[in-house]
Design a protein around this motif. Structure first.
Motif, PDB file in Angstrom:
ATOM      1  N   LEU A 294       0.800  -1.229   0.000  1.00 19.47           N
ATOM      2  CA  LEU A 294       0.000   0.000   0.000  1.00 19.47           C
ATOM      3  C   LEU A 294       0.832   1.278   0.000  1.00 19.47           C
ATOM      4  N   LYS A 295       2.128   1.170   0.231  1.00 17.16           N
ATOM      5  CA  LYS A 295       2.970   2.364   0.145  1.00 17.16           C
ATOM      6  C   LYS A 295       2.982   2.926  -1.275  1.00 17.16           C
ATOM      7  N   LYS A 296       2.794   2.058  -2.265  1.00 15.87           N
ATOM      8  CA  LYS A 296       2.856   2.512  -3.649  1.00 15.87           C
ATOM      9  C   LYS A 296       1.723   1.980  -4.524  1.00 15.87           C
ATOM     10  N   TYR A 297       1.244   0.780  -4.233  1.00 22.92           N
ATOM     11  CA  TYR A 297       0.341   0.091  -5.153  1.00 22.92           C
ATOM     12  C   TYR A 297      -1.010  -0.248  -4.513  1.00 22.92           C
ATOM     13  N   PRO A 298      -2.001  -0.507  -5.344  1.00 23.73           N
ATOM     14  CA  PRO A 298      -3.303  -0.928  -4.812  1.00 23.73           C
ATOM     15  C   PRO A 298      -3.285  -2.368  -4.309  1.00 23.73           C
ATOM     16  N   TYR A 299      -4.051  -2.593  -3.266  1.00 19.61           N
ATOM     17  CA  TYR A 299      -4.281  -3.928  -2.713  1.00 19.61           C
ATOM     18  C   TYR A 299      -5.785  -3.990  -2.487  1.00 19.61           C
ATOM     19  N   LEU A 300      -6.503  -4.642  -3.381  1.00 18.55           N
ATOM     20  CA  LEU A 300      -7.964  -4.591  -3.392  1.00 18.55           C
ATOM     21  C   LEU A 300      -8.591  -5.856  -2.825  1.00 18.55           C
ATOM     22  N   ILE A 301      -9.751  -5.675  -2.239  1.00 19.98           N
ATOM     23  CA  ILE A 301     -10.544  -6.760  -1.671  1.00 19.98           C
ATOM     24  C   ILE A 301     -11.920  -6.752  -2.316  1.00 19.98           C
ATOM     25  N   ALA A 302     -12.423  -7.944  -2.624  1.00 23.00           N
ATOM     26  CA  ALA A 302     -13.808  -8.098  -3.061  1.00 23.00           C
ATOM     27  C   ALA A 302     -14.579  -8.702  -1.899  1.00 23.00           C
ATOM     28  N   GLU A 303     -15.668  -8.035  -1.527  1.00 19.67           N
ATOM     29  CA  GLU A 303     -16.485  -8.561  -0.438  1.00 19.67           C
ATOM     30  C   GLU A 303     -17.946  -8.440  -0.787  1.00 19.67           C
ATOM     31  N   GLN A 304     -18.703  -9.342  -0.214  1.00 16.17           N
ATOM     32  CA  GLN A 304     -20.147  -9.350  -0.434  1.00 16.17           C
ATOM     33  C   GLN A 304     -20.818  -9.647   0.894  1.00 16.17           C
ATOM     34  N   ASN A 305     -21.731  -8.763   1.274  1.00 22.02           N
ATOM     35  CA  ASN A 305     -22.445  -8.908   2.549  1.00 22.02           C
ATOM     36  C   ASN A 305     -21.476  -9.104   3.719  1.00 22.02           C
ATOM     37  N   GLY A 306     -20.367  -8.362   3.678  1.00 20.79           N
ATOM     38  CA  GLY A 306     -19.390  -8.408   4.759  1.00 20.79           C
ATOM     39  C   GLY A 306     -18.403  -9.567   4.684  1.00 20.79           C
TER      40      GLY A 306
END
Length: 188
Positions: free
Chosen positions: A52-64
């Protein structure tokens, strides 16, 4: 699986334990990752922080419930490589094939473009027809095949590198913008 309620957000270090549970079966039961040991939560937390200092770190979530994650990391450490990244995606085993990986990668690529990244690269254990097919559908093409360069599970493994150009290659590329400096309120 209904993807209407799927939310993609930036990871935070506190997500490490949940993300590690997604990653663990890949380490223990597959050759998809070349790690032998499941990292500790502390180590995984640090990996998220560093990314996260430079790049995206993405999460996919549904209903928590967190269903998967994708992130970018440096392709190489030298400054001339700044416009190229390595992409990674992992999903819960029971949700693969439902378009979640596609949504994660699409969001990841959109952010990378905003960062001025031009090349996305994926390193894939070979053979792995699911991952290669996924990347081909996402517009990646194979650019390299390395023979017996990894050893896991009692045998030697090949890897292929796949590449996608995210945007035009300018003669004078703009500097890469760290992800934290972007305004991401409109993230899908």
């Amino acid at each position: 699986m209904n993807r209407k309620n799927l939310r993609i957000r930036m990871a935070v270090p506190e997500d490490a334990g949940t993300l590690l549970k997604i990653y663990e079966p890949y380490v223990k039961n597959t050759c998809i990752t070349f790690e032998y040991q499941v990292p500790s939560v502390e180590e995984f937390t640090q990996r998220i922080r560093e990314t996260l200092k430079k790049y995206p770190y993405l999460i996919a979530e549904q209903n928590g419930e967190i269903l998967g994650y994708a992130y970018a990391s440096p392709f190489k450490g030298r400054p001339a490589y700044d416009w190229a990244v390595e992409t990674t995606v992992y999903l819960k085993v029971n949700v693969r094939g439902n378009g979640i990986g596609r949504q994660l990668y699409t969001a990841l690529e959109d952010i990378l473009r905003r960062q001025n990244i031009t090349n996305a690269n994926a390193c894939i254990t070979y053979p792995n027809p699911e991952s290669i097919g996924f990347h081909e559908k996402m517009g990646y093409r194979t650019v390299g095949h390395f023979t017996k360069c990894g050893y896991k599970g009692g045998h030697w493994l090949d890897v292929v590198w796949m590449e996608k150009f995210l945007q035009e290659h300018s003669d004078k590329p703009e500097a890469v913008i760290p992800v934290g400096e972007l305004h991401l309120q409109d993230m899908p």
